[in-house]
Design a protein around this motif. Structure first.
Motif, PDB file in Angstrom:
ATOM      1  N   ASP A 156      -3.847  -6.024   8.781  1.00  0.00           N
ATOM      2  CA  ASP A 156      -2.766  -5.679   9.700  1.00  0.00           C
ATOM      3  C   ASP A 156      -3.049  -4.330  10.360  1.00  0.00           C
ATOM      4  N   PRO A 157      -2.664  -4.164  11.633  1.00  0.00           N
ATOM      5  CA  PRO A 157      -2.923  -2.882  12.300  1.00  0.00           C
ATOM      6  C   PRO A 157      -2.116  -1.707  11.748  1.00  0.00           C
ATOM      7  N   ASP A 158      -1.055  -1.974  11.013  1.00  0.00           N
ATOM      8  CA  ASP A 158      -0.206  -0.904  10.465  1.00  0.00           C
ATOM      9  C   ASP A 158      -0.784  -0.416   9.138  1.00  0.00           C
ATOM     10  N   PRO A 159      -1.290   0.827   9.080  1.00  0.00           N
ATOM     11  CA  PRO A 159      -1.888   1.319   7.827  1.00  0.00           C
ATOM     12  C   PRO A 159      -0.875   1.417   6.683  1.00  0.00           C
ATOM     13  N   GLN A 160       0.411   1.671   7.020  1.00  0.00           N
ATOM     14  CA  GLN A 160       1.416   1.753   5.968  1.00  0.00           C
ATOM     15  C   GLN A 160       1.646   0.402   5.304  1.00  0.00           C
ATOM     16  N   LEU A 161       1.577  -0.660   6.090  1.00  0.00           N
ATOM     17  CA  LEU A 161       1.718  -1.989   5.516  1.00  0.00           C
ATOM     18  C   LEU A 161       0.498  -2.341   4.682  1.00  0.00           C
ATOM     19  N   ARG A 162      -0.697  -1.996   5.169  1.00  0.00           N
ATOM     20  CA  ARG A 162      -1.913  -2.251   4.383  1.00  0.00           C
ATOM     21  C   ARG A 162      -1.857  -1.499   3.059  1.00  0.00           C
ATOM     22  N   LEU A 163      -1.385  -0.257   3.112  1.00  0.00           N
ATOM     23  CA  LEU A 163      -1.257   0.546   1.894  1.00  0.00           C
ATOM     24  C   LEU A 163      -0.288  -0.111   0.923  1.00  0.00           C
ATOM     25  N   PHE A 164       0.819  -0.606   1.443  1.00  0.00           N
ATOM     26  CA  PHE A 164       1.810  -1.277   0.600  1.00  0.00           C
ATOM     27  C   PHE A 164       1.209  -2.508  -0.057  1.00  0.00           C
ATOM     28  N   VAL A 165       0.429  -3.275   0.685  1.00  0.00           N
ATOM     29  CA  VAL A 165      -0.205  -4.480   0.134  1.00  0.00           C
ATOM     30  C   VAL A 165      -1.187  -4.107  -0.972  1.00  0.00           C
ATOM     31  N   VAL A 166      -1.965  -3.059  -0.752  1.00  0.00           N
ATOM     32  CA  VAL A 166      -2.904  -2.597  -1.784  1.00  0.00           C
ATOM     33  C   VAL A 166      -2.147  -2.208  -3.052  1.00  0.00           C
ATOM     34  N   GLU A 167      -1.029  -1.514  -2.897  1.00  0.00           N
ATOM     35  CA  GLU A 167      -0.226  -1.124  -4.064  1.00  0.00           C
ATOM     36  C   GLU A 167       0.268  -2.345  -4.830  1.00  0.00           C
ATOM     37  N   GLN A 168       0.695  -3.382  -4.099  1.00  0.00           N
ATOM     38  CA  GLN A 168       1.166  -4.597  -4.759  1.00  0.00           C
ATOM     39  C   GLN A 168       0.023  -5.303  -5.485  1.00  0.00           C
ATOM     40  N   MET A 169      -1.150  -5.330  -4.869  1.00  0.00           N
ATOM     41  CA  MET A 169      -2.311  -5.932  -5.534  1.00  0.00           C
ATOM     42  C   MET A 169      -2.664  -5.164  -6.800  1.00  0.00           C
ATOM     43  N   TRP A 170      -2.542  -3.870  -6.733  1.00  0.00           N
ATOM     44  CA  TRP A 170      -2.808  -3.023  -7.895  1.00  0.00           C
ATOM     45  C   TRP A 170      -1.894  -3.432  -9.054  1.00  0.00           C
ATOM     46  N   ARG A 171      -0.624  -3.652  -8.749  1.00  0.00           N
ATOM     47  CA  ARG A 171       0.330  -4.034  -9.792  1.00  0.00           C
ATOM     48  C   ARG A 171       0.079  -5.457 -10.295  1.00  0.00           C
ATOM     49  N   LEU A 172      -0.375  -6.325  -9.414  1.00  0.00           N
ATOM     50  CA  LEU A 172      -0.597  -7.723  -9.802  1.00  0.00           C
ATOM     51  C   LEU A 172      -1.744  -7.873 -10.808  1.00  0.00           C
ATOM     52  N   ARG A 173      -2.770  -7.048 -10.642  1.00  0.00           N
ATOM     53  CA  ARG A 173      -3.950  -7.121 -11.511  1.00  0.00           C
ATOM     54  C   ARG A 173      -4.518  -8.550 -11.556  1.00  0.00           C
ATOM     55  N   ASP A 174      -4.617  -9.130 -10.373  1.00  0.00           N
ATOM     56  CA  ASP A 174      -5.195 -10.468 -10.240  1.00  0.00           C
ATOM     57  C   ASP A 174      -6.686 -10.308  -9.971  1.00  0.00           C
ATOM     58  N   GLU A 175      -7.496 -10.837 -10.862  1.00  0.00           N
ATOM     59  CA  GLU A 175      -8.949 -10.711 -10.741  1.00  0.00           C
ATOM     60  C   GLU A 175      -9.463 -11.235  -9.397  1.00  0.00           C
ATOM     61  N   LYS A 176      -8.760 -12.212  -8.836  1.00  0.00           N
ATOM     62  CA  LYS A 176      -9.207 -12.822  -7.581  1.00  0.00           C
ATOM     63  C   LYS A 176      -9.000 -11.906  -6.374  1.00  0.00           C
TER      64      LYS A 176
END
Length: 219
Positions: A156-176
């Motif tokens: 996504d062009p919005d860096p704040q949204l990309r950052l939010f997605v990365v944070e959620q992935m961090w919490r998910l701890r999904d190997e994939k």
């Protein structure tokens, strides 16, 4: 009259009678008895059978200042989540801001699988709901489709949204998601997003996370 073991059978008959009557008129009487534990299962089922009027009454109860009433409303919506889901999605589309926020909180709580596709579509189209809130609800229903959406949003062009997605992935701890996080850590144009992605990979731990970190180090 006061509830007791002696009159439980009579109370259950009354509950069944109100359920058969149906309609809005029965709902307040049924809701009023939810605080009595020995009749709560019968009341929840009766309210489920009545359907939409029960859903709307529960949503109204959520606006109460009473913690007990809010919990009873959530218990009811959880019990009839399949019936509640269409009304909640409709609120996301047509409701005012407060109604949309309420619907999102309830959807995250009840985790109704039937709402997943609608939520993902709204996030993709930036329609009706804040994408951050939509992502939180989607993660409560996490599966391959939700993972695919997260991958899309990493571009996504919005860096704040990309950052939010990365944070959620961090919490998910999904190997994939490790491979995608590695790409973000190496290539995202925003240094802050890169840094969070690197932390997410490091925070995952395990042999795969360590191996990815080694590959990212300069030779």
């Amino acid at each position: 009259y006061r509830a007791s073991k002696k009159n439980k059978a009579l109370r259950l008959k009354l509950i069944n009678g109100l359920a058969r009557m149906g309609g809005d008129a029965s709902v307040p009487s049924l809701l009023a008895g939810l605080h009595v534990k020995d009749q709560r299962p019968a009341l929840l089922e009766a309210l489920r059978l009545i359907g939409l009027p029960s859903v709307r009454a529960a949503l109204f109860m959520l606006k109460s200042s009473s913690g007990d009433r809010i919990q009873m409303a959530l218990d009811l919506l959880m019990h009839m989540r399949d019936e509640a889901a269409p009304e909640l999605v409709s609120l996301l589309t047509h409701g005012d801001r407060n109604s949309r926020e309420l619907a999102l909180r309830v959807l995250a709580h009840i985790r109704a699988p039937g709402t997943r596709d609608a939520i993902l579509r709204m996030v993709r189209e930036r329609r009706a709901i804040d994408p951050h809130e939509g992502i939180r609800v989607a993660i409560a229903l996490y599966d391959d489709k939700v993972r695919k959406l997260l991958f899309e949003l990493l571009e996504d062009p919005d860096p704040q949204l990309r950052l939010f997605v990365v944070e959620q992935m961090w919490r998910l701890r999904d190997e994939k998601t490790l491979g995608a996080l590695r790409v973000v850590a190496a290539r995202d144009p925003d240094r802050n997003v890169q840094r969070y992605a690197l932390r997410a990979v490091a925070g995952y731990g395990g042999s795969k996370g360590i191996d990815l970190l080694r590959k990212m180090l300069p030779v």
